[in-house]
Design a protein around this motif. Structure first.
Motif, mmCIF file in Angstrom:
data_model
loop_
_atom_site.group_PDB
_atom_site.id
_atom_site.type_symbol
_atom_site.label_atom_id
_atom_site.label_comp_id
_atom_site.label_asym_id
_atom_site.label_seq_id
_atom_site.Cartn_x
_atom_site.Cartn_y
_atom_site.Cartn_z
ATOM 1 N N VAL A 1 1.390 152.055 35.115
ATOM 2 C CA VAL A 1 0.139 152.683 34.411
ATOM 3 C C VAL A 1 -0.019 154.021 35.764
ATOM 4 N N THR A 2 0.643 153.487 36.705
ATOM 5 C CA THR A 2 0.371 155.126 37.248
ATOM 6 C C THR A 2 0.624 155.972 36.741
ATOM 7 N N THR A 3 2.315 156.437 35.777
ATOM 8 C CA THR A 3 2.593 157.019 34.925
ATOM 9 C C THR A 3 1.725 157.432 34.029
ATOM 10 N N THR A 4 0.912 156.118 33.619
ATOM 11 C CA THR A 4 -0.212 156.807 32.407
ATOM 12 C C THR A 4 -1.195 157.855 32.373
ATOM 13 N N LEU A 5 -1.549 156.975 34.313
ATOM 14 C CA LEU A 5 -2.442 158.203 34.833
ATOM 15 C C LEU A 5 -2.038 159.272 34.942
ATOM 16 N N ASP A 6 -1.063 159.585 35.509
ATOM 17 C CA ASP A 6 -0.311 160.905 36.156
ATOM 18 C C ASP A 6 -0.842 161.279 34.465
ATOM 19 N N VAL A 7 -0.139 161.993 33.726
ATOM 20 C CA VAL A 7 -0.079 162.357 32.471
ATOM 21 C C VAL A 7 -1.395 162.313 32.217
ATOM 22 N N TYR A 8 -2.508 161.880 31.838
ATOM 23 C CA TYR A 8 -3.614 161.692 31.115
ATOM 24 C C TYR A 8 -4.786 161.283 32.031
ATOM 25 N N SER A 9 -4.573 162.049 33.255
ATOM 26 C CA SER A 9 -6.139 161.720 34.010
ATOM 27 C C SER A 9 -7.239 162.651 33.505
ATOM 28 N N HIS A 10 -6.559 163.592 32.522
ATOM 29 C CA HIS A 10 -7.585 164.490 32.325
ATOM 30 C C HIS A 10 -8.655 164.132 31.454
ATOM 31 N N LEU A 11 -8.338 163.381 31.334
ATOM 32 C CA LEU A 11 -9.179 162.374 29.789
ATOM 33 C C LEU A 11 -10.104 161.494 30.459
ATOM 34 N N ILE A 12 -9.171 160.332 31.837
ATOM 35 C CA ILE A 12 -10.770 159.722 32.027
ATOM 36 C C ILE A 12 -11.663 159.890 32.454
ATOM 37 N N PRO A 13 -11.569 161.725 32.789
ATOM 38 C CA PRO A 13 -13.697 161.691 32.795
ATOM 39 C C PRO A 13 -14.660 161.568 31.605
ATOM 40 N N THR A 14 -13.634 161.644 30.539
ATOM 41 C CA THR A 14 -14.459 161.174 29.241
ATOM 42 C C THR A 14 -14.439 159.428 29.287
ATOM 43 N N ALA A 15 -13.690 158.347 29.321
ATOM 44 C CA ALA A 15 -13.809 157.477 29.695
ATOM 45 C C ALA A 15 -14.444 156.965 30.754
ATOM 46 N N GLN A 16 -14.850 158.043 32.062
ATOM 47 C CA GLN A 16 -15.643 157.352 32.736
ATOM 48 C C GLN A 16 -17.035 157.792 32.202
ATOM 49 N N GLU A 17 -17.225 159.018 31.064
ATOM 50 C CA GLU A 17 -18.767 158.773 30.899
ATOM 51 C C GLU A 17 -19.099 157.738 29.748
ATOM 52 N N ASN A 18 -18.338 157.109 29.321
ATOM 53 C CA ASN A 18 -18.125 156.907 28.183
ATOM 54 C C ASN A 18 -18.961 154.483 28.888
ATOM 55 N N ALA A 19 -18.522 154.670 30.052
ATOM 56 C CA ALA A 19 -18.436 153.701 30.991
ATOM 57 C C ALA A 19 -19.693 153.972 31.537
ATOM 58 N N ALA A 20 -20.310 155.173 31.838
ATOM 59 C CA ALA A 20 -21.954 154.956 32.341
ATOM 60 C C ALA A 20 -23.082 154.769 31.376
ATOM 61 N N VAL A 21 -22.496 155.185 30.434
ATOM 62 C CA VAL A 21 -23.257 154.940 28.840
ATOM 63 C C VAL A 21 -23.073 153.801 28.911
ATOM 64 N N ALA A 22 -22.754 152.812 29.445
ATOM 65 C CA ALA A 22 -22.567 151.613 28.460
ATOM 66 C C ALA A 22 -22.930 150.562 29.795
ATOM 67 N N LEU A 23 -22.824 150.982 30.921
ATOM 68 C CA LEU A 23 -23.860 150.503 31.897
ATOM 69 C C LEU A 23 -25.050 150.012 32.018
ATOM 70 N N GLU A 24 -25.577 151.587 31.177
ATOM 71 C CA GLU A 24 -26.919 151.702 31.100
ATOM 72 C C GLU A 24 -27.760 150.675 29.640
ATOM 73 N N LYS A 25 -26.627 151.036 29.122
ATOM 74 C CA LYS A 25 -26.788 150.086 27.287
ATOM 75 C C LYS A 25 -26.922 148.819 28.226
ATOM 76 N N THR A 26 -26.228 148.199 28.550
ATOM 77 C CA THR A 26 -25.629 146.692 28.799
ATOM 78 C C THR A 26 -26.868 146.479 29.505
ATOM 79 N N LEU A 27 -27.658 147.000 31.050
ATOM 80 C CA LEU A 27 -28.267 146.996 31.509
ATOM 81 C C LEU A 27 -30.085 147.134 31.205
ATOM 82 N N GLY A 28 -30.155 147.270 29.916
ATOM 83 C CA GLY A 28 -30.954 147.635 28.478
ATOM 84 C C GLY A 28 -31.539 148.713 29.291
#
Length: 389
Positions: free
Chosen positions: A351-378
């Motif tokens: 998985v480290t290889t994937t993260l190394d190659v596509y790390s620039h996409l992870i911030p987008t995923a983190q944004e989605n995670a942040a929104v999901a946390l708020e949505k889940t908690l209402g």
């Protein structure tokens, strides 16, 4: 001269077998064998050389001779990797280091070798890329590390050069298209070339070009909606090659639309086979020529480039066929697909290889995670303001 026992280092994570043999009253040790059989073969070959008076101390042998023997003994490498190392050797390593005795190579020789690589011109007149310089250097470094492991030499001089002088690669973000652009492109180009299915599979599965061209109908289980990546077609179309790693041999799930298109492709090939009769060379390939023979990589790339010239959206960058693999990974990661799932579909070793190659996409995923946390908690903006009052 002793026959030499075969030993196993139980603590070694890989290549645990080794042996010792007496040479002119001196105990010679060879380590780093993957299996007991490989160690026995090396021991027997050394004994034969001694009996015939042909033995040459490996540390005194030219680096050229050592490297070729090292490469020949690496049985666990994919054919494509062996071909790549051989190309590095012929074009870069042998001219610079080949005539130097293995034990006489110095850090200065390695520094000069790196400098030569950086000044080497390609056929197009450009310098070798930083990535290519690093790959060739790493090949030499790996070969020297093996010589240390085998106790042929005491130290790897390539590891002694200053860190700032070692080849580095500044990873650049891969160019990809928007989801809308790739969707429109695939719809517009369907039927324009018999190799369109290869382009579609690159996006929908993330498979490498050689893996797509080596895919057989027997590798597809339509009932389970999966395909099995088992081989790769050699670039020169002379046959199939083993995959690089165990992770490359993988199972990829297929969605309904992809299944439908594969069945459509199967029907087209069946019609071609019936039309040509005995002249059809059935290789059971999903992507093939009209006669059933393997599709040469250059022909598929030509088809891709021709389609790009005609159908590429004006606002999108020029991308390569291999970038379609990155397009696939980008779509999955931006959609929130677990990185482990993406890594498995791409056939990365970790998985480290994937993260190394596509790390620039992870911030987008983190944004989605942040929104999901708020949505889940209402929580929403209004509730947050009320909470703070």
């Amino acid at each position: 001269m002793g026959a030499g026992k075969i030993y196993k280092n139980e603590k070694a994570k890989k290549n645990p077998y080794w042996f010792q043999i007496m040479v002119n009253g001196k105990r010679v040790t060879r380590r780093g064998f993957r299996t007991k059989g490989e160690a026995q073969k090396a021991r027997d070959e050394l004994s034969t050389q001694l009996n015939k008076g042909e033995y040459i101390d490996p540390s005194k042998a030219l680096f050229r001779d050592y490297f070729l023997e090292w490469l020949e003994n690496r049985k666990n490498l994919a054919d494509s990797t062996v071909d790549m190392y051989d190309s590095y050797f012929r074009n870069h390593i042998d001219p610079a280091l080949g005539k130097i005795p293995l034990s006489k190579i110095t850090p200065t020789d390695i520094l000069n070798f790196i400098k030569t690589l950086r000044n080497t011109k390609t056929k197009s007149g450009e310098n070798l890329s930083d990535e290519m310089v690093k790959r060739v250097y790493s090949t030499v470094n790996t070969a020297l590390n093996s010589a240390v492991t085998m106790e042929i030499i005491q130290k790897n001089v390539a590891s002694k050069i200053p860190k700032q002088d070692k080849p580095k690669v500044v990873r650049q973000e891969r160019q990809i298209w928007s989801n809308d652009s790739i969707r429109v492109f695939l719809k517009k180009t369907k039927g324009e070339t018999r190799y369109w299915i290869a382009i579609f599979l690159a996006v929908m599965t993330g498979m490498r070009q050689g893996e797509i061209l080596g895919l057989k109908w027997s590798d597809i289980d339509f009932d389970k909606s999966v395909l099995y990546v088992r081989r790769s077609l050699k670039k020169d179309k002379t046959g199939f090659t083993n995959l690089k790693t165990a992770s490359s041999r993988r199972t990829i799930s297929l969605a309904p639309y992809t299944i439908m298109l594969l069945k459509e492709q199967q029907e087209k090939i069946a019609m071609e086979k019936e039309y040509l009769g005995d002249d059809y060379q059935d290789n059971d390939l999903v992507v093939c020529t009209s006669k059933g023979t393997p599709a040469k990589a250059t022909r598929v790339l030509h088809a891709w480039n021709r389609l790009c010239e005609k159908f590429k959206p004006e606002h999108e960058p020029r991308i390569t066929f291999h970038d379609l693999r990155h397009q696939s990974a980008s779509i999955m990661l931006n959609d929130g697909t677990d990185t482990r799932v993406v890594s498995g579909r791409l056939g990365h070793s970790t998985v480290t290889t994937t993260l190394d190659v596509y790390s620039h996409l992870i911030p987008t995923a983190q944004e989605n995670a942040a929104v999901a946390l708020e949505k889940t908690l209402g929580f929403n903006v209004e509730q947050q303001q009320e909470f703070l009052q």
